[in-house]
Design a protein around this motif. Structure first.
Motif, PDB file in Angstrom:
ATOM      1  N   LYS A   1       0.593  -0.995   0.118  1.00 39.06           N
ATOM      2  CA  LYS A   1      -0.410  -0.098   0.430  1.00 39.06           C
ATOM      3  C   LYS A   1       0.867   0.862   0.059  1.00 39.06           C
ATOM      4  CE  LYS A   1      -3.954  -2.486   2.309  1.00 39.06           C
ATOM      5  NZ  LYS A   1      -4.783  -2.154   3.632  1.00 39.06           N
ATOM      6  N   ARG A   2       2.374   1.117   0.267  1.00 42.83           N
ATOM      7  CA  ARG A   2       3.110   2.343   0.830  1.00 42.83           C
ATOM      8  C   ARG A   2       2.978   2.318  -0.809  1.00 42.83           C
ATOM      9  NH1 ARG A   2       6.685   0.550   5.549  1.00 42.83           N
ATOM     10  NH2 ARG A   2       4.473   0.792   6.774  1.00 42.83           N
ATOM     11  N   LEU A   3       3.405   1.833  -1.090  1.00 39.28           N
ATOM     12  CA  LEU A   3       4.184   2.023  -2.948  1.00 39.28           C
ATOM     13  C   LEU A   3       3.342   2.788  -3.652  1.00 39.28           C
ATOM     14  CD1 LEU A   3       4.041  -1.477  -4.705  1.00 39.28           C
ATOM     15  CD2 LEU A   3       6.478   0.268  -3.767  1.00 39.28           C
ATOM     16  N   PHE A   4       1.834   3.205  -3.049  1.00 37.40           N
ATOM     17  CA  PHE A   4       1.278   4.125  -3.976  1.00 37.40           C
ATOM     18  C   PHE A   4       0.697   5.819  -3.310  1.00 37.40           C
ATOM     19  CE2 PHE A   4      -1.199  -0.318  -4.294  1.00 37.40           C
ATOM     20  CZ  PHE A   4      -1.422   0.360  -5.963  1.00 37.40           C
ATOM     21  N   PHE A   5       2.328   5.773  -2.253  1.00 39.82           N
ATOM     22  CA  PHE A   5       2.511   7.150  -1.848  1.00 39.82           C
ATOM     23  C   PHE A   5       3.728   7.859  -2.094  1.00 39.82           C
ATOM     24  CE2 PHE A   5      -1.475   5.171   0.282  1.00 39.82           C
ATOM     25  CZ  PHE A   5      -2.835   6.654   0.205  1.00 39.82           C
ATOM     26  N   TYR A   6       4.343   7.158  -2.486  1.00 44.12           N
ATOM     27  CA  TYR A   6       5.735   7.079  -2.990  1.00 44.12           C
ATOM     28  C   TYR A   6       6.161   8.955  -4.316  1.00 44.12           C
ATOM     29  CZ  TYR A   6       8.620   3.565  -1.260  1.00 44.12           C
ATOM     30  OH  TYR A   6       9.045   3.039  -0.147  1.00 44.12           O
ATOM     31  N   GLU A   7       6.890   9.601  -3.818  1.00 40.35           N
ATOM     32  CA  GLU A   7       6.996  10.583  -4.447  1.00 40.35           C
ATOM     33  C   GLU A   7       6.941  10.089  -6.074  1.00 40.35           C
ATOM     34  OE1 GLU A   7      10.076  14.292  -6.178  1.00 40.35           O
ATOM     35  OE2 GLU A   7      11.088  12.739  -4.366  1.00 40.35           O
ATOM     36  N   GLY A   8       5.701  11.006  -6.456  1.00 43.86           N
ATOM     37  CA  GLY A   8       5.518  10.492  -8.323  1.00 43.86           C
ATOM     38  C   GLY A   8       4.489   9.309  -8.429  1.00 43.86           C
ATOM     39  N   ALA A   9       4.175   8.740  -7.369  1.00 44.81           N
ATOM     40  CA  ALA A   9       2.928   7.489  -7.502  1.00 44.81           C
ATOM     41  C   ALA A   9       1.478   8.022  -7.260  1.00 44.81           C
ATOM     42  CB  ALA A   9       3.464   6.699  -6.470  1.00 44.81           C
ATOM     43  N   ARG A  10       1.277   9.025  -6.845  1.00 43.03           N
ATOM     44  CA  ARG A  10      -0.436   9.755  -6.396  1.00 43.03           C
ATOM     45  C   ARG A  10      -0.489   9.672  -7.005  1.00 43.03           C
ATOM     46  NH1 ARG A  10      -1.847  11.522  -1.583  1.00 43.03           N
ATOM     47  NH2 ARG A  10      -0.228  11.047   0.302  1.00 43.03           N
ATOM     48  N   THR A  11       0.033  10.316  -8.632  1.00 40.26           N
ATOM     49  CA  THR A  11      -0.209  10.288  -9.863  1.00 40.26           C
ATOM     50  C   THR A  11      -0.729   9.557 -10.707  1.00 40.26           C
ATOM     51  OG1 THR A  11       1.841  11.295 -10.929  1.00 40.26           O
ATOM     52  CG2 THR A  11      -0.019  12.633 -10.143  1.00 40.26           C
ATOM     53  N   LYS A  12       0.068   7.914 -10.925  1.00 41.54           N
ATOM     54  CA  LYS A  12      -0.388   6.890 -11.363  1.00 41.54           C
ATOM     55  C   LYS A  12      -1.699   5.889 -11.051  1.00 41.54           C
ATOM     56  CE  LYS A  12       4.314   7.240 -13.003  1.00 41.54           C
ATOM     57  NZ  LYS A  12       4.696   8.290 -11.767  1.00 41.54           N
ATOM     58  N   ARG A  13      -2.316   5.953 -12.312  1.00 48.38           N
ATOM     59  CA  ARG A  13      -3.497   5.735 -12.413  1.00 48.38           C
ATOM     60  C   ARG A  13      -3.298   3.779 -13.104  1.00 48.38           C
ATOM     61  NH1 ARG A  13      -8.150   8.881 -13.709  1.00 48.38           N
ATOM     62  NH2 ARG A  13      -7.778  10.686 -12.876  1.00 48.38           N
ATOM     63  N   VAL A  14      -2.370   3.618 -13.058  1.00 43.96           N
ATOM     64  CA  VAL A  14      -2.005   1.674 -13.678  1.00 43.96           C
ATOM     65  C   VAL A  14      -1.204   1.059 -12.921  1.00 43.96           C
ATOM     66  CG1 VAL A  14      -1.301  -0.129 -15.669  1.00 43.96           C
ATOM     67  CG2 VAL A  14      -2.324   2.713 -16.457  1.00 43.96           C
ATOM     68  N   VAL A  15      -1.848  -0.350 -12.808  1.00 45.08           N
ATOM     69  CA  VAL A  15      -0.869  -0.810 -11.820  1.00 45.08           C
ATOM     70  C   VAL A  15      -0.602  -2.337 -12.396  1.00 45.08           C
ATOM     71  CG1 VAL A  15      -0.972  -2.666  -9.780  1.00 45.08           C
ATOM     72  CG2 VAL A  15      -1.701  -0.328  -8.953  1.00 45.08           C
ATOM     73  N   LEU A  16       0.791  -2.483 -12.402  1.00 42.56           N
ATOM     74  CA  LEU A  16       1.448  -3.716 -13.336  1.00 42.56           C
ATOM     75  C   LEU A  16       1.303  -5.337 -11.851  1.00 42.56           C
ATOM     76  CD1 LEU A  16       1.231  -6.391 -15.593  1.00 42.56           C
ATOM     77  CD2 LEU A  16       3.994  -4.788 -15.745  1.00 42.56           C
ATOM     78  N   ILE A  17       0.225  -6.378 -12.138  1.00 41.77           N
ATOM     79  CA  ILE A  17       1.254  -7.766 -11.170  1.00 41.77           C
ATOM     80  C   ILE A  17       0.823  -8.520 -12.811  1.00 41.77           C
ATOM     81  CG2 ILE A  17       0.602  -8.988  -9.845  1.00 41.77           C
ATOM     82  CD1 ILE A  17      -2.063  -7.229  -8.340  1.00 41.77           C
ATOM     83  N   ASP A  18       2.531  -9.024 -12.619  1.00 47.18           N
ATOM     84  CA  ASP A  18       2.769  -9.216 -13.562  1.00 47.18           C
ATOM     85  C   ASP A  18       3.366 -10.937 -13.911  1.00 47.18           C
ATOM     86  OD1 ASP A  18       3.708  -9.894 -16.578  1.00 47.18           O
ATOM     87  OD2 ASP A  18       6.159  -9.029 -16.215  1.00 47.18           O
TER      88      ASP A  18
END
Length: 199
Positions: free
Chosen positions: A68-85
């Motif tokens: 969950k913390r990955l969504f709050f790093y600098e620059g991550a707040r604006t990311k709208r796509v998540v990849l689980i590969d």
């Protein structure tokens, strides 16, 4: 198939959808590896200025605070796509399934003591190699099946250059399509009725 082409178009448009919640896109292929599943997600991510890449090992059995913390790093707040590969075998995680439909994401911001929240406006895309979902998670996903194809020289670079050049026009077309063709009433097919009627 025609349905897969329609769902692929929906995958490109969904990160711009501002409704309550949206499904996971699972991208699979009977051809196995090399069909362009991961490249498709990266292309969608490029259109929306990048993506958050979460290792499947981090969400296969639970969704941790570190994830969950990955969504709050600098620059991550604006990311709208998540990849689980590269999901293989059985995949069932009640916590991650709940995350898909949650209205917000909350976590302790990196290097801070306070808990912060952001709207859950991310679209999760899973690339699968014949994975099997539990009954709950499968109701939260839609599928795209790709066929294998002959590799095209410099395809990735060509597409990336095109997106960089025409990003504003493409996103404008996405917004226009959602506003023009959205908000229809369809027979319910999934648990994401608002997404179905808009996208």
């Amino acid at each position: 198939s025609h349905l897969d082409k329609v769902m692929m178009k929906a995958a490109f448009m969904t990160p711009m959808f501002n409704g309550a919640s949206r499904p996971v896109f699972t991208i699979d292929s009977s051809s196995g590896r090399g069909s362009g599943k991961t490249s498709l997600v990266h292309t969608i991510g490029d259109l929306y200025d990048g993506l958050i890449d979460i290792p499947v090992s981090e969400v296969k059995t639970k969704i941790s605070e570190e994830v969950k913390r990955l969504f709050f790093y600098e620059g991550a707040r604006t990311k709208r796509v998540v990849l689980i590969d590269n999901v293989t075998g059985f995949f069932g995680n009640a916590g991650f399934a709940s995350f898909i439909t949650a209205k917000s994401i909350s976590a302790r911001r990196p290097y801070a003591s306070s808990v912060e929240s952001r709207n859950n406006d991310v679209t999760v895309m899973v690339t699968s190699n014949d994975a099997h979902y539990d009954k709950d998670f499968i109701t939260r996903t839609v599928f795209i099946f790709l066929k294998s194809h002959a590799p095209t020289a410099n395809w990735g670079a060509t597409v990336s250059t095109y997106i960089d050049k025409y990003r504003e026009e493409i996103l404008g077309e996405v917004i226009g399509t959602l506003q023009r063709d959205g908000n229809v009433t369809l027979p319910g097919g999934t648990r994401f009725t608002e997404w179905e009627n808009t996208v």
